[in-house]
Design a protein around this motif. Structure first.
Motif, PDB file in Angstrom:
ATOM      1  N   PRO A  45       0.825  -1.226   0.000  1.00 59.53           N
ATOM      2  CA  PRO A  45       0.000   0.000   0.000  1.00 59.53           C
ATOM      3  C   PRO A  45       0.851   1.265   0.000  1.00 59.53           C
ATOM      4  O   PRO A  45       1.852   1.360   0.712  1.00 59.53           O
ATOM      5  CB  PRO A  45      -0.799  -0.128   1.303  1.00 59.53           C
ATOM      6  N   GLY A  46       0.440   2.211  -0.848  1.00 59.69           N
ATOM      7  CA  GLY A  46       1.098   3.508  -0.894  1.00 59.69           C
ATOM      8  C   GLY A  46       2.319   3.597  -1.782  1.00 59.69           C
ATOM      9  O   GLY A  46       2.872   4.682  -1.960  1.00 59.69           O
ATOM     10  N   ARG A  47       2.738   2.494  -2.347  1.00 61.04           N
ATOM     11  CA  ARG A  47       3.940   2.512  -3.182  1.00 61.04           C
ATOM     12  C   ARG A  47       3.687   3.110  -4.570  1.00 61.04           C
ATOM     13  O   ARG A  47       4.546   3.797  -5.114  1.00 61.04           O
ATOM     14  CB  ARG A  47       4.491   1.087  -3.345  1.00 61.04           C
ATOM     15  N   ILE A  48       2.536   2.813  -5.155  1.00 50.44           N
ATOM     16  CA  ILE A  48       2.210   3.260  -6.513  1.00 50.44           C
ATOM     17  C   ILE A  48       1.153   4.358  -6.414  1.00 50.44           C
ATOM     18  O   ILE A  48       0.137   4.194  -5.732  1.00 50.44           O
ATOM     19  CB  ILE A  48       1.701   2.089  -7.387  1.00 50.44           C
ATOM     20  N   LEU A  49       1.378   5.455  -7.109  1.00 54.02           N
ATOM     21  CA  LEU A  49       0.564   6.656  -6.953  1.00 54.02           C
ATOM     22  C   LEU A  49      -0.921   6.387  -7.103  1.00 54.02           C
ATOM     23  O   LEU A  49      -1.739   6.881  -6.323  1.00 54.02           O
ATOM     24  CB  LEU A  49       1.012   7.721  -7.955  1.00 54.02           C
ATOM     25  N   ASP A  50      -1.296   5.597  -8.119  1.00 53.33           N
ATOM     26  CA  ASP A  50      -2.718   5.329  -8.356  1.00 53.33           C
ATOM     27  C   ASP A  50      -3.141   3.943  -7.882  1.00 53.33           C
ATOM     28  O   ASP A  50      -4.226   3.476  -8.219  1.00 53.33           O
ATOM     29  CB  ASP A  50      -3.069   5.526  -9.835  1.00 53.33           C
ATOM     30  N   GLY A  51      -2.274   3.269  -7.131  1.00 54.37           N
ATOM     31  CA  GLY A  51      -2.614   1.953  -6.604  1.00 54.37           C
ATOM     32  C   GLY A  51      -2.670   0.852  -7.644  1.00 54.37           C
ATOM     33  O   GLY A  51      -3.212  -0.229  -7.375  1.00 54.37           O
ATOM     34  N   SER A  52      -2.112   1.102  -8.823  1.00 55.45           N
ATOM     35  CA  SER A  52      -2.216   0.146  -9.923  1.00 55.45           C
ATOM     36  C   SER A  52      -1.074  -0.865  -9.888  1.00 55.45           C
ATOM     37  O   SER A  52      -0.237  -0.875  -8.983  1.00 55.45           O
ATOM     38  CB  SER A  52      -2.243   0.889 -11.256  1.00 55.45           C
ATOM     39  N   ASN A  53      -1.028  -1.712 -10.916  1.00 53.75           N
ATOM     40  CA  ASN A  53       0.014  -2.728 -11.026  1.00 53.75           C
ATOM     41  C   ASN A  53       0.234  -3.076 -12.493  1.00 53.75           C
ATOM     42  O   ASN A  53      -0.392  -2.487 -13.380  1.00 53.75           O
ATOM     43  CB  ASN A  53      -0.368  -3.978 -10.219  1.00 53.75           C
ATOM     44  N   GLY A  54       1.121  -4.024 -12.737  1.00 60.69           N
ATOM     45  CA  GLY A  54       1.438  -4.420 -14.106  1.00 60.69           C
ATOM     46  C   GLY A  54       0.767  -5.693 -14.548  1.00 60.69           C
ATOM     47  O   GLY A  54       1.200  -6.305 -15.530  1.00 60.69           O
ATOM     48  N   ASP A  55      -0.294  -6.105 -13.863  1.00 59.68           N
ATOM     49  CA  ASP A  55      -0.912  -7.388 -14.178  1.00 59.68           C
ATOM     50  C   ASP A  55      -1.406  -7.455 -15.618  1.00 59.68           C
ATOM     51  O   ASP A  55      -1.305  -8.498 -16.276  1.00 59.68           O
ATOM     52  CB  ASP A  55      -2.085  -7.664 -13.235  1.00 59.68           C
ATOM     53  N   VAL A 319      16.274  12.949  -8.899  1.00 60.80           N
ATOM     54  CA  VAL A 319      16.197  11.887  -9.871  1.00 60.80           C
ATOM     55  C   VAL A 319      16.215  12.445 -11.275  1.00 60.80           C
ATOM     56  O   VAL A 319      15.913  13.593 -11.527  1.00 60.80           O
ATOM     57  CB  VAL A 319      14.921  11.040  -9.683  1.00 60.80           C
ATOM     58  N   GLY A 320      16.588  11.577 -12.209  1.00 63.15           N
ATOM     59  CA  GLY A 320      16.568  11.939 -13.610  1.00 63.15           C
ATOM     60  C   GLY A 320      15.439  11.209 -14.299  1.00 63.15           C
ATOM     61  O   GLY A 320      14.334  11.129 -13.788  1.00 63.15           O
ATOM     62  N   PRO A 321      15.724  10.600 -15.484  1.00 63.58           N
ATOM     63  CA  PRO A 321      14.685   9.958 -16.265  1.00 63.58           C
ATOM     64  C   PRO A 321      13.929   8.889 -15.486  1.00 63.58           C
ATOM     65  O   PRO A 321      14.478   8.175 -14.676  1.00 63.58           O
ATOM     66  CB  PRO A 321      15.474   9.337 -17.420  1.00 63.58           C
ATOM     67  N   GLN A 322      12.659   8.787 -15.777  1.00 60.09           N
ATOM     68  CA  GLN A 322      11.794   7.765 -15.226  1.00 60.09           C
ATOM     69  C   GLN A 322      11.923   7.696 -13.723  1.00 60.09           C
ATOM     70  O   GLN A 322      12.094   6.645 -13.131  1.00 60.09           O
ATOM     71  CB  GLN A 322      12.129   6.405 -15.858  1.00 60.09           C
ATOM     72  N   GLY A 323      11.901   8.857 -13.081  1.00 60.32           N
ATOM     73  CA  GLY A 323      12.191   8.930 -11.667  1.00 60.32           C
ATOM     74  C   GLY A 323      11.001   8.623 -10.781  1.00 60.32           C
ATOM     75  O   GLY A 323       9.999   8.072 -11.192  1.00 60.32           O
ATOM     76  N   SER A 324      11.125   9.006  -9.545  1.00 56.46           N
ATOM     77  CA  SER A 324      10.177   8.634  -8.518  1.00 56.46           C
ATOM     78  C   SER A 324       9.121   9.710  -8.344  1.00 56.46           C
ATOM     79  O   SER A 324       9.093  10.707  -9.046  1.00 56.46           O
ATOM     80  CB  SER A 324      10.943   8.420  -7.220  1.00 56.46           C
ATOM     81  N   LEU A 325       8.260   9.501  -7.351  1.00 59.49           N
ATOM     82  CA  LEU A 325       7.267  10.506  -7.033  1.00 59.49           C
ATOM     83  C   LEU A 325       7.949  11.797  -6.610  1.00 59.49           C
ATOM     84  O   LEU A 325       9.012  11.770  -5.993  1.00 59.49           O
ATOM     85  CB  LEU A 325       6.372   9.995  -5.903  1.00 59.49           C
ATOM     86  N   PRO A 326       7.362  12.947  -6.917  1.00 59.18           N
ATOM     87  CA  PRO A 326       8.038  14.207  -6.648  1.00 59.18           C
ATOM     88  C   PRO A 326       8.516  14.362  -5.213  1.00 59.18           C
ATOM     89  O   PRO A 326       9.583  14.890  -4.965  1.00 59.18           O
ATOM     90  CB  PRO A 326       6.971  15.240  -7.004  1.00 59.18           C
ATOM     91  N   TRP A 441       5.989   3.025 -13.640  1.00 53.85           N
ATOM     92  CA  TRP A 441       6.641   2.684 -12.386  1.00 53.85           C
ATOM     93  C   TRP A 441       5.871   3.238 -11.185  1.00 53.85           C
ATOM     94  O   TRP A 441       4.691   2.964 -11.055  1.00 53.85           O
ATOM     95  CB  TRP A 441       8.112   3.110 -12.436  1.00 53.85           C
ATOM     96  N   ALA A 442       6.521   3.976 -10.291  1.00 51.41           N
ATOM     97  CA  ALA A 442       5.852   4.435  -9.070  1.00 51.41           C
ATOM     98  C   ALA A 442       4.695   5.386  -9.350  1.00 51.41           C
ATOM     99  O   ALA A 442       3.876   5.641  -8.476  1.00 51.41           O
ATOM    100  CB  ALA A 442       6.864   5.094  -8.134  1.00 51.41           C
ATOM    101  N   LEU A 443       4.612   5.913 -10.564  1.00 48.89           N
ATOM    102  CA  LEU A 443       3.519   6.807 -10.939  1.00 48.89           C
ATOM    103  C   LEU A 443       2.345   6.066 -11.578  1.00 48.89           C
ATOM    104  O   LEU A 443       1.371   6.684 -11.993  1.00 48.89           O
ATOM    105  CB  LEU A 443       4.038   7.884 -11.894  1.00 48.89           C
TER     106      LEU A 443
END
Length: 479
Positions: A45-55, A319-326, A441-443
């Motif tokens: 919980p809380g890791r991905i901004l919109d709570g989604s996944n790569g399923d 962070v640079g490219p494809q970085g993390s949450l602000p 990713w995290a977004l």
């Protein structure tokens, strides 16, 4: 070269587009695939901004024929994709999953049949979870397991792969995965982050050796780095020192070992109190320093840095490219207490990144000047914006995305590549990020980089103006 001048790229210049397995494939539980660290991370919980996944992602595991047709229509000559390690070796027992190999064989064959060269990244961040359970990248054994995996793919796919890319953006794996915890596996420990730096370097060297052991000199081996363009805010001694410090941990930890067989002594000095470098063993640097046929460079934006003023509480080297949450960008790299990254200026993309095409020109020229015999490729470059779907009057019931800001970004950065070539850089190709909107990713799915829009509920693919513009650039081989 002014914007009004037409520049024709070399006749053998490679135009491509790119994706990554976890970001587009989906089919997370099909044909024997097991969890990667990103599957696990998405469930926290809380890791991905919109709570989604790569399923499901873009369901490219099933829809790759459609997506290859889109590439064919776009006219690109190459496709940069990655293999999902958990599809090939799904369990700690080391059992080879033939269904995984068979899937990628079908993809590679179809690309070849359509005249599109496969550029295959072996590691684009989706480490099998069982390897993380055994210690992950801070564990030296992970580099050895990676080499076994690389050798299996080289043996299985052989001549079907045009270019073998050992790693994608190891900076992100080390510093976002194990430093500030913004990416999977979400660990915050700079000693382990620096161990990860070294073991990723070692994996690159061992992987290159494994590929060439199977295929000999005909194997075309590369690595992709997100080298950061750090600009000193002033010419003061303090600000220039801050830039150097940022460069050491962002760029030199990779360029030195991979291309020169050494770690800059200043890195060791800057990391005093963080690590004792016990993970660097005799012979490692010779293993890491393998011949490269091409260096991939990912570029999106620049960082403007200055010496941190005492008492000022602002972001450290970010962070640079494809970085993390602000709000997770601070403390991305170790030993950066004296470095302050300034807020980006000008019109920012949806990622909050600045637009500085000249940075790409400068980077390509700098690397070419430093390593004059090395071919370079821009393996990722693109921008995220807030897109809207409109009716397409050219076809009944059709849809289109008008994305003028992405078109402008694309044109300016292709011009930046052309300028670098004109000024002497050895640049042999450009890959637009990304073919499709995807899992960022995290977004999660909140940011869209695609030249083709994906309507995630229906998986419909919708052209954007930027995709059509890129197709014209590719066809003309000019900007």
């Amino acid at each position: 070269m002014s914007d009004t001048h037409r520049f024709e790229l070399p006749a053998d210049f490679t135009w491509g587009t790119a994706t990554a397995s976890f970001q587009v494939e989906g089919a997370a539980r099909e044909d024997g695939r097991e969890d990667s660290i990103w599957d696990t991370f998405c469930r926290e919980p809380g890791r991905i901004l919109d709570g989604s996944n790569g399923d499901q992602a873009c369901d490219e595991y099933h829809r790759y024929p459609e997506d290859i047709s889109l590439m064919k229509e776009m006219g690109v000559g190459a496709y940069r994709l990655s293999v999902a390690w958990p599809r090939i070796f799904p369990s700690a027992q080391g059992r080879l999953n033939q269904a995984g190999l068979d899937h990628y064989r079908r993809v590679l064959d179809m690309l070849r049949d359509q005249g599109i060269k496969p550029v295959v990244t072996l590691y684009h961040w989706d480490l099998p979870q069982y390897l993380q359970d055994a210690g992950g990248w801070p564990n030296r054994d992970t580099a050895k397991r990676y080499a076994e995996y690389a050798g299996v793919l080289a043996r299985a796919f052989g001549d079907s792969v045009d270019t073998w890319t050992t790693l994608n953006e190891p900076w992100c794996t080390a510093y976002l995965g194990y430093g500030n915890g913004a990416h999977a596996p979400g660990i915050r420990d700079y000693d382990r982050a620096l161990a990860t730096v070294h073991h990723l370097n070692l994996a690159h060297g061992l992987g290159a050796q494994a590929i060439r052991a199977e295929l000999g000199d005909k194997a075309w081996v590369s690595v992709t780095l997100n080298l950061q363009v750090n600009r000193a805010e002033s010419g003061s001694e303090e600000d220039l020192a801050a830039k150097t410090r940022a460069d050491l941990f962002a760029n030199e930890v990779w360029l030195g070992p991979m291309l020169a067989g050494t770690y800059d002594q200043r890195i060791r000095e800057a990391a005093q109190g963080i690590t004792d470098w016990r993970f660097v063993r005799e012979g490692d640097l010779e293993t890491i320093h393998q011949p490269l046929d091409v260096l991939g460079i990912n570029y999106y934006s620049t960082n403007h840095v200055q010496a941190r003023r005492i008492g000022e509480g602002s972001t450290q080297a970010g962070v640079g490219p494809q970085g993390s949450l602000p709000d997770q960008e601070a403390n991305a790299m170790p030993a950066q207490e004296s470095v302050e990254t300034l807020p980006p200026r000008g019109e920012l993309t949806a990622m909050g990144w600045n637009q500085e095409p000249r940075g790409l020109t400068d980077l390509l020229l700098e690397v070419s000047h430093r390593f004059p015999d090395l071919d370079l490729m821009v393996t990722e470059n693109g921008s995220a914006w807030e897109d809207e779907v409109s009716p397409d009057p050219s076809q009944p019931g059709g849809k289109i995305v008008h994305d003028p800001k992405r078109v402008t970004y694309l044109e300016q950065h292709v011009r930046a590549v052309a300028k670098a070539i004109q000024d002497g850089a050895r640049v042999t190709g450009y890959f637009a990020w990304s073919l499709l909107d995807n899992f960022e990713w995290a977004l999660g799915y909140t940011k869209r980089f695609g030249l083709i829009r994906v309507d995630y509920p229906t998986q419909e693919r919708i052209w954007k103006d930027s995709g059509r513009r890129y197709a014209r650039i590719v066809k003309d081989n000019a900007i």
